[in-house]
Design a protein around this motif. Structure first.
Motif, PDB file in Angstrom:
ATOM      1  N   LEU A  92       0.839  -1.187   0.000  1.00 26.59           N
ATOM      2  CA  LEU A  92       0.000   0.000   0.000  1.00 26.59           C
ATOM      3  C   LEU A  92       0.877   1.242   0.000  1.00 26.59           C
ATOM      4  O   LEU A  92       1.684   1.444   0.906  1.00 26.59           O
ATOM      5  CB  LEU A  92      -0.909  -0.017   1.234  1.00 26.59           C
ATOM      6  N   TYR A  93       0.761   2.051  -1.057  1.00 28.31           N
ATOM      7  CA  TYR A  93       1.515   3.287  -1.210  1.00 28.31           C
ATOM      8  C   TYR A  93       0.549   4.430  -1.495  1.00 28.31           C
ATOM      9  O   TYR A  93      -0.534   4.211  -2.028  1.00 28.31           O
ATOM     10  CB  TYR A  93       2.487   3.204  -2.392  1.00 28.31           C
ATOM     11  N   ARG A  94       0.991   5.651  -1.202  1.00 29.66           N
ATOM     12  CA  ARG A  94       0.238   6.819  -1.658  1.00 29.66           C
ATOM     13  C   ARG A  94       0.417   6.919  -3.156  1.00 29.66           C
ATOM     14  O   ARG A  94       1.483   6.658  -3.693  1.00 29.66           O
ATOM     15  CB  ARG A  94       0.729   8.086  -0.965  1.00 29.66           C
ATOM     16  N   SER A  95      -0.613   7.334  -3.827  1.00 33.95           N
ATOM     17  CA  SER A  95      -0.628   7.336  -5.280  1.00 33.95           C
ATOM     18  C   SER A  95      -0.154   8.664  -5.857  1.00 33.95           C
ATOM     19  O   SER A  95      -0.214   9.703  -5.213  1.00 33.95           O
ATOM     20  CB  SER A  95      -2.059   7.065  -5.758  1.00 33.95           C
ATOM     21  N   SER A  96       0.283   8.616  -7.110  1.00 37.23           N
ATOM     22  CA  SER A  96       0.556   9.852  -7.835  1.00 37.23           C
ATOM     23  C   SER A  96      -0.746  10.410  -8.401  1.00 37.23           C
ATOM     24  O   SER A  96      -0.808  11.551  -8.825  1.00 37.23           O
ATOM     25  CB  SER A  96       1.565   9.602  -8.953  1.00 37.23           C
ATOM     26  N   LEU A 112      -5.419  15.403  -2.739  1.00 32.58           N
ATOM     27  CA  LEU A 112      -4.731  16.034  -1.618  1.00 32.58           C
ATOM     28  C   LEU A 112      -3.359  15.414  -1.409  1.00 32.58           C
ATOM     29  O   LEU A 112      -2.351  16.006  -1.736  1.00 32.58           O
ATOM     30  CB  LEU A 112      -5.562  15.909  -0.334  1.00 32.58           C
ATOM     31  N   ALA A 113      -3.331  14.208  -0.865  1.00 37.46           N
ATOM     32  CA  ALA A 113      -2.047  13.580  -0.556  1.00 37.46           C
ATOM     33  C   ALA A 113      -1.880  12.206  -1.198  1.00 37.46           C
ATOM     34  O   ALA A 113      -0.861  11.573  -1.027  1.00 37.46           O
ATOM     35  CB  ALA A 113      -1.880  13.456   0.953  1.00 37.46           C
ATOM     36  N   GLY A 114      -2.867  11.731  -1.928  1.00 34.62           N
ATOM     37  CA  GLY A 114      -2.760  10.448  -2.608  1.00 34.62           C
ATOM     38  C   GLY A 114      -3.189   9.249  -1.792  1.00 34.62           C
ATOM     39  O   GLY A 114      -2.984   8.110  -2.208  1.00 34.62           O
ATOM     40  N   VAL A 115      -3.807   9.478  -0.630  1.00 34.71           N
ATOM     41  CA  VAL A 115      -4.213   8.362   0.229  1.00 34.71           C
ATOM     42  C   VAL A 115      -5.346   7.568  -0.412  1.00 34.71           C
ATOM     43  O   VAL A 115      -5.254   6.346  -0.549  1.00 34.71           O
ATOM     44  CB  VAL A 115      -4.616   8.870   1.637  1.00 34.71           C
ATOM     45  N   CYS A 116      -6.408   8.238  -0.813  1.00 35.73           N
ATOM     46  CA  CYS A 116      -7.543   7.533  -1.428  1.00 35.73           C
ATOM     47  C   CYS A 116      -7.144   6.901  -2.760  1.00 35.73           C
ATOM     48  O   CYS A 116      -7.576   5.791  -3.078  1.00 35.73           O
ATOM     49  CB  CYS A 116      -8.719   8.487  -1.614  1.00 35.73           C
ATOM     50  N   GLY A 117      -6.308   7.586  -3.530  1.00 37.19           N
ATOM     51  CA  GLY A 117      -5.819   7.016  -4.787  1.00 37.19           C
ATOM     52  C   GLY A 117      -4.982   5.771  -4.554  1.00 37.19           C
ATOM     53  O   GLY A 117      -5.068   4.803  -5.301  1.00 37.19           O
ATOM     54  N   LEU A 121      -6.751  -1.806  -4.171  1.00 38.58           N
ATOM     55  CA  LEU A 121      -7.953  -2.626  -4.309  1.00 38.58           C
ATOM     56  C   LEU A 121      -8.398  -2.812  -5.761  1.00 38.58           C
ATOM     57  O   LEU A 121      -9.386  -3.497  -6.021  1.00 38.58           O
ATOM     58  CB  LEU A 121      -9.105  -1.990  -3.515  1.00 38.58           C
ATOM     59  N   ASN A 122      -7.681  -2.193  -6.712  1.00 43.58           N
ATOM     60  CA  ASN A 122      -8.019  -2.247  -8.139  1.00 43.58           C
ATOM     61  C   ASN A 122      -9.436  -1.756  -8.423  1.00 43.58           C
ATOM     62  O   ASN A 122     -10.210  -2.414  -9.116  1.00 43.58           O
ATOM     63  CB  ASN A 122      -7.828  -3.657  -8.712  1.00 43.58           C
ATOM     64  N   VAL A 123      -9.778  -0.587  -7.868  1.00 45.97           N
ATOM     65  CA  VAL A 123     -11.064   0.046  -8.143  1.00 45.97           C
ATOM     66  C   VAL A 123     -10.811   1.490  -8.576  1.00 45.97           C
ATOM     67  O   VAL A 123      -9.699   2.002  -8.472  1.00 45.97           O
ATOM     68  CB  VAL A 123     -12.013   0.013  -6.921  1.00 45.97           C
ATOM     69  N   ASP A 124     -11.847   2.138  -9.048  1.00 44.65           N
ATOM     70  CA  ASP A 124     -11.754   3.525  -9.489  1.00 44.65           C
ATOM     71  C   ASP A 124     -11.516   4.436  -8.276  1.00 44.65           C
ATOM     72  O   ASP A 124     -12.225   4.332  -7.276  1.00 44.65           O
ATOM     73  CB  ASP A 124     -13.060   3.907 -10.187  1.00 44.65           C
ATOM     74  N   PRO A 125     -10.533   5.321  -8.339  1.00 46.22           N
ATOM     75  CA  PRO A 125     -10.259   6.211  -7.206  1.00 46.22           C
ATOM     76  C   PRO A 125     -11.441   7.091  -6.816  1.00 46.22           C
ATOM     77  O   PRO A 125     -11.608   7.443  -5.659  1.00 46.22           O
ATOM     78  CB  PRO A 125      -9.089   7.071  -7.688  1.00 46.22           C
ATOM     79  N   THR A 126     -12.288   7.431  -7.799  1.00 44.50           N
ATOM     80  CA  THR A 126     -13.450   8.255  -7.490  1.00 44.50           C
ATOM     81  C   THR A 126     -14.393   7.543  -6.534  1.00 44.50           C
ATOM     82  O   THR A 126     -14.967   8.178  -5.641  1.00 44.50           O
ATOM     83  CB  THR A 126     -14.192   8.622  -8.790  1.00 44.50           C
ATOM     84  N   LEU A 127     -14.535   6.234  -6.682  1.00 41.82           N
ATOM     85  CA  LEU A 127     -15.407   5.471  -5.775  1.00 41.82           C
ATOM     86  C   LEU A 127     -14.880   5.515  -4.338  1.00 41.82           C
ATOM     87  O   LEU A 127     -15.652   5.692  -3.391  1.00 41.82           O
ATOM     88  CB  LEU A 127     -15.522   4.013  -6.237  1.00 41.82           C
ATOM     89  N   ARG A 166     -12.932   7.840  -3.063  1.00 50.09           N
ATOM     90  CA  ARG A 166     -13.063   9.222  -2.569  1.00 50.09           C
ATOM     91  C   ARG A 166     -14.493   9.530  -2.147  1.00 50.09           C
ATOM     92  O   ARG A 166     -14.717  10.134  -1.096  1.00 50.09           O
ATOM     93  CB  ARG A 166     -12.598  10.199  -3.644  1.00 50.09           C
ATOM     94  N   VAL A 167     -15.464   9.135  -2.954  1.00 50.58           N
ATOM     95  CA  VAL A 167     -16.869   9.378  -2.616  1.00 50.58           C
ATOM     96  C   VAL A 167     -17.254   8.603  -1.366  1.00 50.58           C
ATOM     97  O   VAL A 167     -17.915   9.142  -0.466  1.00 50.58           O
ATOM     98  CB  VAL A 167     -17.787   9.018  -3.808  1.00 50.58           C
ATOM     99  N   ALA A 168     -16.831   7.346  -1.277  1.00 47.09           N
ATOM    100  CA  ALA A 168     -17.144   6.540  -0.090  1.00 47.09           C
ATOM    101  C   ALA A 168     -16.520   7.149   1.162  1.00 47.09           C
ATOM    102  O   ALA A 168     -17.156   7.194   2.230  1.00 47.09           O
ATOM    103  CB  ALA A 168     -16.656   5.112  -0.282  1.00 47.09           C
ATOM    104  N   TYR A 169     -15.316   7.650   1.051  1.00 48.52           N
ATOM    105  CA  TYR A 169     -14.623   8.252   2.186  1.00 48.52           C
ATOM    106  C   TYR A 169     -15.339   9.520   2.656  1.00 48.52           C
ATOM    107  O   TYR A 169     -15.550   9.733   3.846  1.00 48.52           O
ATOM    108  CB  TYR A 169     -13.173   8.562   1.814  1.00 48.52           C
ATOM    109  N   VAL A 170     -15.736  10.359   1.709  1.00 50.35           N
ATOM    110  CA  VAL A 170     -16.440  11.593   2.064  1.00 50.35           C
ATOM    111  C   VAL A 170     -17.796  11.271   2.684  1.00 50.35           C
ATOM    112  O   VAL A 170     -18.186  11.883   3.689  1.00 50.35           O
ATOM    113  CB  VAL A 170     -16.593  12.504   0.820  1.00 50.35           C
ATOM    114  N   MET A 171     -18.518  10.326   2.109  1.00 46.96           N
ATOM    115  CA  MET A 171     -19.823   9.942   2.656  1.00 46.96           C
ATOM    116  C   MET A 171     -19.679   9.385   4.069  1.00 46.96           C
ATOM    117  O   MET A 171     -20.449   9.738   4.960  1.00 46.96           O
ATOM    118  CB  MET A 171     -20.507   8.907   1.742  1.00 46.96           C
ATOM    119  N   LEU A 172     -18.703   8.538   4.267  1.00 50.48           N
ATOM    120  CA  LEU A 172     -18.472   7.966   5.581  1.00 50.48           C
ATOM    121  C   LEU A 172     -18.081   9.042   6.587  1.00 50.48           C
ATOM    122  O   LEU A 172     -18.536   9.038   7.723  1.00 50.48           O
ATOM    123  CB  LEU A 172     -17.382   6.889   5.497  1.00 50.48           C
ATOM    124  N   SER A 173     -17.280   9.984   6.159  1.00 56.01           N
ATOM    125  CA  SER A 173     -16.859  11.073   7.044  1.00 56.01           C
ATOM    126  C   SER A 173     -18.007  12.003   7.395  1.00 56.01           C
ATOM    127  O   SER A 173     -18.109  12.481   8.525  1.00 56.01           O
ATOM    128  CB  SER A 173     -15.751  11.901   6.391  1.00 56.01           C
TER     129      SER A 173
END
Length: 65
Positions: free
Chosen positions: A4-8, A12-17, A23-29, A31-38
């Motif tokens: 697990l690495y931060r992405s390019s 913001l910092a590449g954590v969600c990417g 997990l081999n999924v779209d980064p937008t999914l 990010r949206v899940a993280y914001v909704m959960l937060s």
């Protein structure tokens, strides 16, 4: 073994990417899940967790792979 690495692919910092690449999924999914959960759960400390992951996850560009 996958690591697990931060992405390019970062906003913001590449954590969600980085999680999305791991997990081999779209980064937008992720990010949206993280914001909704937060936003919709009081027990999930979103900003604090993001900062902790930003510090703990190594940046992919700096690794020798």
């Amino acid at each position: 073994m996958k690591k697990l690495y931060r992405s390019s692919n970062r906003i913001l910092a590449g954590v969600c990417g980085g999680i999305a690449e791991y997990l081999n999924v779209d980064p937008t999914l992720i990010r949206v899940a993280y914001v909704m959960l937060s936003m919709f759960t009081v027990a999930f400390p979103g900003l604090l967790l993001y900062i902790i992951l930003m510090i703990l996850m190594p940046n992919y560009d700096k690794q020798d792979t």
